[in-house]
Enzyme design. Sequence first.
Site, PDB file in Angstrom:
ATOM      1  N   GLN A  27       7.162 -19.923 -22.672  1.00  0.00           N
ATOM      2  CA  GLN A  27       5.746 -19.772 -23.010  1.00  0.00           C
ATOM      3  C   GLN A  27       4.891 -19.971 -21.761  1.00  0.00           C
ATOM      4  OE1 GLN A  27       6.372 -22.912 -26.163  1.00  0.00           O
ATOM      5  NE2 GLN A  27       5.041 -21.570 -27.349  1.00  0.00           N
ATOM      6  N   ILE A  35       3.487 -19.401 -17.758  1.00  0.00           N
ATOM      7  CA  ILE A  35       3.082 -18.251 -16.939  1.00  0.00           C
ATOM      8  C   ILE A  35       3.302 -18.528 -15.456  1.00  0.00           C
ATOM      9  CG2 ILE A  35       1.331 -17.450 -18.583  1.00  0.00           C
ATOM     10  CD1 ILE A  35      -0.779 -18.843 -16.776  1.00  0.00           C
ATOM     11  N   HIS A  72       4.097 -15.251 -22.635  1.00  0.00           N
ATOM     12  CA  HIS A  72       2.653 -15.271 -22.384  1.00  0.00           C
ATOM     13  C   HIS A  72       2.292 -14.631 -21.055  1.00  0.00           C
ATOM     14  CE1 HIS A  72       2.480 -18.798 -25.440  1.00  0.00           C
ATOM     15  NE2 HIS A  72       2.317 -17.640 -26.038  1.00  0.00           N
ATOM     16  N   CYS A 121      -9.454  -4.400  -7.477  1.00  0.00           N
ATOM     17  CA  CYS A 121      -8.454  -3.361  -7.253  1.00  0.00           C
ATOM     18  C   CYS A 121      -8.671  -2.701  -5.890  1.00  0.00           C
ATOM     19  CB  CYS A 121      -8.565  -2.318  -8.366  1.00  0.00           C
ATOM     20  SG  CYS A 121      -7.446  -0.922  -8.180  1.00  0.00           S
ATOM     21  N   SER A 140       8.598 -27.865 -25.530  1.00  0.00           N
ATOM     22  CA  SER A 140       7.634 -27.154 -26.372  1.00  0.00           C
ATOM     23  C   SER A 140       7.435 -27.950 -27.651  1.00  0.00           C
ATOM     24  CB  SER A 140       8.122 -25.748 -26.724  1.00  0.00           C
ATOM     25  OG  SER A 140       7.240 -25.158 -27.676  1.00  0.00           O
ATOM     26  N   ASN A 186      11.834 -32.856 -26.354  1.00  0.00           N
ATOM     27  CA  ASN A 186      10.379 -32.823 -26.179  1.00  0.00           C
ATOM     28  C   ASN A 186       9.834 -34.245 -26.295  1.00  0.00           C
ATOM     29  OD1 ASN A 186       8.057 -31.067 -25.799  1.00  0.00           O
ATOM     30  ND2 ASN A 186       7.410 -31.697 -27.834  1.00  0.00           N
TER      31      ASN A 186
HETATM   32 ZN   LIG Z   1      -8.113   0.188 -10.178  1.00  0.00          ZN
END
Ligand SMILES: [Zn+2]
Length: 266
Positions: A117, A119, A135, A168, A209, A234
Amino acid sequence: MTEPASPALASISLANRAAIEDAALLIRKAERAIVLTGAGISTPSGIPDFRSEGTGLWARDEPLEVASLTTFRTAPERFFQWFQPLANRIFNAKPNPAHLALAEFERSGHLRTVITQNIDGLHQKAGSQHVIEMHGTLRTLSCTNCFKQFEAGPFLRPYIDTGEITQCLSCNGILKPDVILFGEQLPQSAWYEAQRAARQCDLMVVAGSSLEVLPVAGLPMQALDRGAHLIIINNTPTYLNVRADVVILDDVATTIPEIAKRVFHG
Ligand SMILES: [Zn+2]
């Protein structure tokens, strides 16, 4: 009285030491073991559970609101400011002994898949090869305008330094980290792959978790329904503790390496 052999072991309760032996036995016997990891495996690496309140990184903003698709679309600068300290922690984090032990399980054939889970990419940094990221990940960014995907590396350092929106290179559109925000669908392919793994495994280990975030929290049930064994490690109880073969209520970074010692050295 003899002193325990390792300093880590000294901090583990007698009940949990017995559970560690039981867990090692199940892992040695399993043929198709998988692991499901949550925020608890990354907190020892300095990454807070951003879904929990009171993590200390953020004084004002509620993660549920700021880390949402709605905020990202309507006020991306708020999201990027909020995300900055977390991105910084993730960028600088190193895998801890729990990540390393899981990678060792995979290399030695004791573990097929890690479903996570998280990232932060720490399983991959530790050497795990087969990781399903429920995720999403901070390792890539995608343009919200032209959908081009970029490796996050070159963008992260300047973003962490300034907190400014990543843009970008092709069209100047906003680059969104490929993490799943609140209000966003789980990646379909990851979800199907995780369900397949849960249905085919003969042992699932839940590590760090609390099994509170659906639909991922339902995966161990799918494994149990098909006769798999279940180990839960856990700090706090989960809704499935009553159904688990082994429960270890303790820190994963302390206990998983102890399980590994017994799997590898008897
Ligand atoms: Zn772009």
